[in-house]
Design an enzyme around this catalytic site. Sequence first.
Site, PDB file in Angstrom:
ATOM      1  N   ASP A 243       0.833  -1.206   0.000  1.00 54.48           N
ATOM      2  CA  ASP A 243       0.000   0.000   0.000  1.00 54.48           C
ATOM      3  C   ASP A 243       0.865   1.253   0.000  1.00 54.48           C
ATOM      4  OD1 ASP A 243      -1.857   1.969   0.280  1.00 54.48           O
ATOM      5  OD2 ASP A 243      -2.936   1.031   1.940  1.00 54.48           O
TER       6      ASP A 243
ATOM      7  N   TYR B 267     -14.403  10.436  -0.465  1.00 52.46           N
ATOM      8  CA  TYR B 267     -14.306   8.974  -0.445  1.00 52.46           C
ATOM      9  C   TYR B 267     -13.611   8.464   0.815  1.00 52.46           C
ATOM     10  CZ  TYR B 267      -9.322   8.306  -1.291  1.00 52.46           C
ATOM     11  OH  TYR B 267      -7.948   8.249  -1.133  1.00 52.46           O
TER      12      TYR B 267
END
Length: 687
Positions: free
Chosen positions: A358, A516
């Site tokens: 990530d 988001y």
Amino acid sequence: MAEELVLERCDLELEANGRDHHTADLCREKLVVRRGQPFWLTLHFEGRNYEASVDRLTFSAATGPAPSKEAGTKARFPLSDAMEEGAWTAKVVDQQDSALSLLLSTPPHAPVGLYRLSLEASTGYQGSSFVLAHFTLLFNPWCPGDAVYLDSDEERQEYILTQHGFIYQGSAKFIKNIPWNFGQFEDGILDICLLLLDMNPKFLRDAGRDCSRRSSPVYVGRVVSAMVNCNDDQGVLLGRWDNRYEDGISPMFWIGSVDILRRWKGSGCQRVKYGQCWVFAAVACTVLRCLGIPTRVVTNYNSAHDQNSNLLIEYFRNEFGEIQGDKSEMIWNFHCWVESWMSRPDLQPGYEGWQALDPTPQEKSEGTYCCGPVPVRAIKEGDLTPKYDAPFVFAEVNADVVDWIRQDDGSMHKSINRSLVVGLKISTKSVGRDDREDITHTYKHPEGSPEEREAFQRANHLNKLADKEETGMAMRIRVSESMSMGSDFDVFAYITNNTSEDHTCRLLLCARTVSYNGILGPECGTMDPLDLSLEPFSEKSIPLRILYEKYCDCLTESNLIKVRGLLVEPAANSYLLAERDIYLENPEIKIRILGEPKQNRKLVAEVSLRNPLTTPLSGCTFTVEGAGLTEEQKVMEIPDPVEAGEDAKVRVELLPLHVGRHKLVVNFESDKLKAVKGFRNVIIGPA
């Protein structure tokens, strides 16, 4: 005595090597090959050719500023009769006139990077040396001895060679695919990926050791994860989430990685503004695919950001259900990372395969903003011990959410929220098709299964192991028809009383725009508190109207609205919370291909979008990326205004394309409609 052997030139056989090593797009001017697999070279000598009985040829390959045999960054090897498995070797394949055809082989565990190849030729007591070439060595998923070996050809095609894909956004109940141009073989991208490795702090501290460790995809994956963000280094992208992007480019605007990587290099490795999770993940995917590590972008819906690894996200809310205080631990509507395929010799057997990495800067790992690689299998089994960062990734897909409501007297009361499950619909693009593949089962056992319980016990996930309170009252948010940008629509609080008693409740219902990553914007729909009386075994549906004029100015580019219902029952001192994220669908971008899609023919793409609003659009711009475009064609502005119901339309000439499948990716921007995406496959047949 034989005269000295003199090298005239070295032919790198770019076409044959590019074909054999699946690097044809990279081998236009320089040699790019994959490790653990032989490649061709032809040496042309002046005067006389090589004679085995009198000439001795020794090759030397070296990478990095301080190459050494011990570090595995330098090798000397003689011309021999046979290829030796797993070693640097060179053998003669053919000899004609003054040309000597050779096959050189590299070990499947050699460090990747830029190499210098030189030759020492000695005849009796005379000797001379020549630099033959510079070549780039990549990871090799086609080679069974390589740590990134992938045995399915369809998967190698998708996860190494395909230059376009989709990234999934929207919400768990309305998944939206965004086209992306990874462009890992476009001009100059490989050089930028090698520069990125050379800018990493570990290289700057100890170049010899860093180059040596580039033999491991685990090490390279971790370096790339850190270098795609700029939080500790001269990395590629600066993250920003506050909707203020005037001094850079909005994260929603990008449609490919190439532009971002070229800007980074072109500015002397100054960070590019701005990225959010899917941009970080997509750029990492480009770099890793380019270096030869099979990689895919994945999206997790309702993704938890758990800072203290207690697997719990706690929301503290006021009596209206609004979140108060610290927002560092949040549930993101979706979060994107990448998975890369590799073996893990540093871990116990069974943890090879897909590894989560990530690059979005969230928490530090061993002092640096990076995350992974961690085996996806370990996450599924609840094993939080293997490297790297297993607890953080486990929480992203498994954390529990607890909502506390503060009452008038200051006391906190736990609310029941059945509407939010962390770690849903984990998605990636299907192999060889434009469809979504759901890979949730690779991260999680089926809900309620004994295996899930075992995984929670192993991870010490106490909250998930506790029995859930049963309630006779339930509420969820329902939506009407599909909701499109510019429309007014209704949402409903749907309440059921599954008990044999009457219940007197008060309903608070409101809608706010949301980013988001869970950060709320202004209210865009609300109603006064409503007193309800619910009869036994009854249900009620309460509408809330949401108007375009209320959300148009405060909607973020994620196009998301969060609807929240709080049902309070004073007599029982109980609180029931339900939330739902609504994605407003953008209008469709239409792309027509004019002309016959045959090899080396000129084609024109007609790109259009109809204004769905009741007001005119101004500042309309199309940005196009992908097959057959020159730099100048990529951005096209449209004269103002584009009236309600009218089409914004442009035509783009495409350069002649070779046979195969190509993709055009489009972004549309205007004053009121932002970050609208579209794509079109262009399949070119033989002439």
